[in-house]
Design a protein around this motif. Structure first.
Motif, PDB file in Angstrom:
ATOM      1  N   LYS A 119       0.817  -1.211   0.000  1.00  0.00           N
ATOM      2  CA  LYS A 119       0.000   0.000   0.000  1.00  0.00           C
ATOM      3  C   LYS A 119       0.854   1.266   0.000  1.00  0.00           C
ATOM      4  CE  LYS A 119      -2.072   1.009   3.860  1.00  0.00           C
ATOM      5  NZ  LYS A 119      -2.982   0.975   5.017  1.00  0.00           N
ATOM      6  N   SER A 120       2.050   1.192   0.592  1.00  0.00           N
ATOM      7  CA  SER A 120       2.899   2.389   0.679  1.00  0.00           C
ATOM      8  C   SER A 120       3.368   2.871  -0.695  1.00  0.00           C
ATOM      9  CB  SER A 120       4.094   2.143   1.603  1.00  0.00           C
ATOM     10  OG  SER A 120       4.968   1.195   1.056  1.00  0.00           O
ATOM     11  N   VAL A 121       3.362   1.993  -1.704  1.00  0.00           N
ATOM     12  CA  VAL A 121       3.707   2.403  -3.068  1.00  0.00           C
ATOM     13  C   VAL A 121       2.676   3.428  -3.556  1.00  0.00           C
ATOM     14  CG1 VAL A 121       3.894   1.618  -5.470  1.00  0.00           C
ATOM     15  CG2 VAL A 121       4.916   0.270  -3.620  1.00  0.00           C
ATOM     16  N   ILE A 122       1.415   3.180  -3.272  1.00  0.00           N
ATOM     17  CA  ILE A 122       0.349   4.107  -3.655  1.00  0.00           C
ATOM     18  C   ILE A 122       0.528   5.431  -2.921  1.00  0.00           C
ATOM     19  CG2 ILE A 122      -2.150   4.511  -3.630  1.00  0.00           C
ATOM     20  CD1 ILE A 122      -2.471   1.425  -3.788  1.00  0.00           C
ATOM     21  N   VAL A 123       0.810   5.344  -1.624  1.00  0.00           N
ATOM     22  CA  VAL A 123       0.996   6.558  -0.826  1.00  0.00           C
ATOM     23  C   VAL A 123       2.135   7.398  -1.394  1.00  0.00           C
ATOM     24  CG1 VAL A 123       1.582   7.478   1.457  1.00  0.00           C
ATOM     25  CG2 VAL A 123       0.062   5.491   1.276  1.00  0.00           C
ATOM     26  N   ARG A 124       3.281   6.759  -1.653  1.00  0.00           N
ATOM     27  CA  ARG A 124       4.438   7.499  -2.195  1.00  0.00           C
ATOM     28  C   ARG A 124       4.099   8.159  -3.527  1.00  0.00           C
ATOM     29  NH1 ARG A 124       7.368   3.061  -0.147  1.00  0.00           N
ATOM     30  NH2 ARG A 124       7.418   2.084  -2.187  1.00  0.00           N
ATOM     31  N   ASP A 125       3.387   7.439  -4.397  1.00  0.00           N
ATOM     32  CA  ASP A 125       3.023   7.991  -5.693  1.00  0.00           C
ATOM     33  C   ASP A 125       2.109   9.210  -5.529  1.00  0.00           C
ATOM     34  OD1 ASP A 125       2.821   7.972  -8.623  1.00  0.00           O
ATOM     35  OD2 ASP A 125       0.742   7.367  -8.244  1.00  0.00           O
ATOM     36  N   ARG A 129       2.612  13.290  -6.273  1.00  0.00           N
ATOM     37  CA  ARG A 129       1.651  14.060  -7.075  1.00  0.00           C
ATOM     38  C   ARG A 129       1.065  15.229  -6.275  1.00  0.00           C
ATOM     39  NH1 ARG A 129      -2.199   9.396  -9.419  1.00  0.00           N
ATOM     40  NH2 ARG A 129      -3.448  11.201 -10.006  1.00  0.00           N
ATOM     41  N   SER A 130       1.705  15.556  -5.153  1.00  0.00           N
ATOM     42  CA  SER A 130       1.353  16.715  -4.321  1.00  0.00           C
ATOM     43  C   SER A 130       0.097  16.535  -3.468  1.00  0.00           C
ATOM     44  CB  SER A 130       1.217  17.986  -5.163  1.00  0.00           C
ATOM     45  OG  SER A 130       2.415  18.233  -5.845  1.00  0.00           O
ATOM     46  N   LEU A 131      -0.291  15.312  -3.182  1.00  0.00           N
ATOM     47  CA  LEU A 131      -1.386  15.069  -2.256  1.00  0.00           C
ATOM     48  C   LEU A 131      -0.801  15.006  -0.845  1.00  0.00           C
ATOM     49  CD1 LEU A 131      -4.386  14.556  -2.997  1.00  0.00           C
ATOM     50  CD2 LEU A 131      -3.985  12.157  -2.523  1.00  0.00           C
ATOM     51  N   GLU A 132      -1.489  15.568   0.123  1.00  0.00           N
ATOM     52  CA  GLU A 132      -1.012  15.512   1.504  1.00  0.00           C
ATOM     53  C   GLU A 132      -0.930  14.058   1.959  1.00  0.00           C
ATOM     54  OE1 GLU A 132      -3.291  17.920   4.150  1.00  0.00           O
ATOM     55  OE2 GLU A 132      -3.262  19.624   2.773  1.00  0.00           O
ATOM     56  N   ARG A 133       0.067  13.758   2.786  1.00  0.00           N
ATOM     57  CA  ARG A 133       0.316  12.377   3.206  1.00  0.00           C
ATOM     58  C   ARG A 133      -0.913  11.725   3.850  1.00  0.00           C
ATOM     59  NH1 ARG A 133       3.978   8.674   3.545  1.00  0.00           N
ATOM     60  NH2 ARG A 133       5.629   9.949   2.705  1.00  0.00           N
ATOM     61  N   GLU A 134      -1.605  12.435   4.723  1.00  0.00           N
ATOM     62  CA  GLU A 134      -2.774  11.852   5.398  1.00  0.00           C
ATOM     63  C   GLU A 134      -3.869  11.496   4.395  1.00  0.00           C
ATOM     64  OE1 GLU A 134      -2.889  10.902   8.591  1.00  0.00           O
ATOM     65  OE2 GLU A 134      -0.808  11.575   8.642  1.00  0.00           O
ATOM     66  N   LEU A 135      -4.084  12.382   3.443  1.00  0.00           N
ATOM     67  CA  LEU A 135      -5.089  12.122   2.412  1.00  0.00           C
ATOM     68  C   LEU A 135      -4.630  10.978   1.510  1.00  0.00           C
ATOM     69  CD1 LEU A 135      -7.787  12.963   1.362  1.00  0.00           C
ATOM     70  CD2 LEU A 135      -6.673  14.740   0.008  1.00  0.00           C
ATOM     71  N   ALA A 136      -3.344  10.944   1.198  1.00  0.00           N
ATOM     72  CA  ALA A 136      -2.794   9.853   0.381  1.00  0.00           C
ATOM     73  C   ALA A 136      -2.971   8.509   1.079  1.00  0.00           C
ATOM     74  CB  ALA A 136      -1.315  10.109   0.090  1.00  0.00           C
ATOM     75  N   ARG A 137      -2.760   8.489   2.391  1.00  0.00           N
ATOM     76  CA  ARG A 137      -2.946   7.240   3.146  1.00  0.00           C
ATOM     77  C   ARG A 137      -4.413   6.810   3.147  1.00  0.00           C
ATOM     78  NH1 ARG A 137       0.995   4.923   5.771  1.00  0.00           N
ATOM     79  NH2 ARG A 137      -0.446   3.827   7.121  1.00  0.00           N
ATOM     80  N   ALA A 138      -5.320   7.783   3.237  1.00  0.00           N
ATOM     81  CA  ALA A 138      -6.751   7.463   3.209  1.00  0.00           C
ATOM     82  C   ALA A 138      -7.154   6.882   1.854  1.00  0.00           C
ATOM     83  CB  ALA A 138      -7.582   8.713   3.523  1.00  0.00           C
ATOM     84  N   VAL A 139      -6.646   7.478   0.780  1.00  0.00           N
ATOM     85  CA  VAL A 139      -6.931   6.962  -0.560  1.00  0.00           C
ATOM     86  C   VAL A 139      -6.360   5.553  -0.703  1.00  0.00           C
ATOM     87  CG1 VAL A 139      -6.396   7.247  -3.025  1.00  0.00           C
ATOM     88  CG2 VAL A 139      -7.083   9.232  -1.647  1.00  0.00           C
ATOM     89  N   GLU A 162      -6.226   2.474 -11.930  1.00  0.00           N
ATOM     90  CA  GLU A 162      -7.609   2.905 -12.161  1.00  0.00           C
ATOM     91  C   GLU A 162      -8.393   2.996 -10.852  1.00  0.00           C
ATOM     92  OE1 GLU A 162      -9.088   4.204 -14.820  1.00  0.00           O
ATOM     93  OE2 GLU A 162      -7.084   4.080 -15.699  1.00  0.00           O
ATOM     94  N   LEU A 163      -8.141   2.086  -9.915  1.00  0.00           N
ATOM     95  CA  LEU A 163      -8.799   2.166  -8.600  1.00  0.00           C
ATOM     96  C   LEU A 163      -8.392   3.445  -7.873  1.00  0.00           C
ATOM     97  CD1 LEU A 163      -8.505  -1.539  -7.386  1.00  0.00           C
ATOM     98  CD2 LEU A 163     -10.604  -0.334  -8.061  1.00  0.00           C
ATOM     99  N   VAL A 164      -7.112   3.803  -7.979  1.00  0.00           N
ATOM    100  CA  VAL A 164      -6.627   5.047  -7.352  1.00  0.00           C
ATOM    101  C   VAL A 164      -7.308   6.245  -7.996  1.00  0.00           C
ATOM    102  CG1 VAL A 164      -4.617   6.559  -7.067  1.00  0.00           C
ATOM    103  CG2 VAL A 164      -4.402   4.097  -6.624  1.00  0.00           C
ATOM    104  N   GLU A 165      -7.309   6.290  -9.334  1.00  0.00           N
ATOM    105  CA  GLU A 165      -7.918   7.425 -10.035  1.00  0.00           C
ATOM    106  C   GLU A 165      -9.403   7.529  -9.722  1.00  0.00           C
ATOM    107  OE1 GLU A 165      -6.192   9.813 -11.546  1.00  0.00           O
ATOM    108  OE2 GLU A 165      -4.446   8.640 -10.913  1.00  0.00           O
TER     109      GLU A 165
END
Length: 196
Positions: A119-125, A129-139, A162-165
């Protein structure tokens, strides 16, 4: 003192009392004994204990989970503690069994490049892309729930993308709806105030 949580992937995030409430509520729901006030009170016990016990400001996520189970067990909610424990084990097993297929050789005769689910690969990506870390973790958490819920042992990276988008799009739509609701509410209050 603000607690931070050291996650299993090595990253850190701010301790959120609401996450503990959510975990306890999930365990209580699974055992058929959910009460909103009860979840709040038990989470308060976990948070209070952690704040008193840790002189340093960092605690690992495993310790929070263990403390949550102890509080549930010691307050007569053993079935909820067991449900929470089993959920965590099942989720970890699904993570361990799932691989992401990153590319397939052009002629389909070579071995595909696969990596374990992380899951951390998604967070790092998303952070890149300039998303805040907390929001990235929620996504990433929501995408993980969806991806692992499919029950496949291999997922194409394009599906994960596609799930992320889709999750980002859903969040933007929800944000637009809230903004429109707030503006409508503000306009109505302004009209009422002008009429008075």
């Amino acid at each position: 003192m603000q607690l931070t949580v050291r996650k299993s992937d090595g990253s850190s995030e701010i301790y959120l009392h609401t996450k503990v409430i959510g975990s306890i509520a999930a365990g209580l729901s699974e055992s058929g004994s959910f009460e909103p006030d009860l979840a709040e009170h038990l989470a308060e016990a976990v948070t209070s204990f952690l704040r008193k016990r840790y002189e340093v400001s960092e605690v690992c996520s495993d310790e929070i989970h263990s403390m949550t189970e102890v509080v549930l067990s010691e307050t007569g909610h053993g079935r909820a503690a067991l449900a929470l424990h089993e959920h965590r084990i099942q989720r970890q097993m699904r993570r361990n069994r799932t691989e992401v297929l990153y590319r397939v050789a052009n002629d389909y005769t070579g071995e595909p490049l696969t990596k374990p689910w992380d899951k951390s690969v998604i967070v790092r990506d998303l952070v890149r892309r300039s998303l805040e870390r907390e929001l990235a973790r929620a996504v990433a958490a929501e995408v993980e729930t969806q991806a692992l819920g499919l029950g496949f042992h291999e997922l194409r990276s394009t599906l994960v993308h596609e799930l992320v988008e889709n999750q980002l799009w859903t969040m933007k739509q929800a944000e637009k709806s809230l903004t429109m609701y707030a503006m409508k509410n503000f306009t109505e209050r302004k009209q009422v105030a002008a009429a008075v």
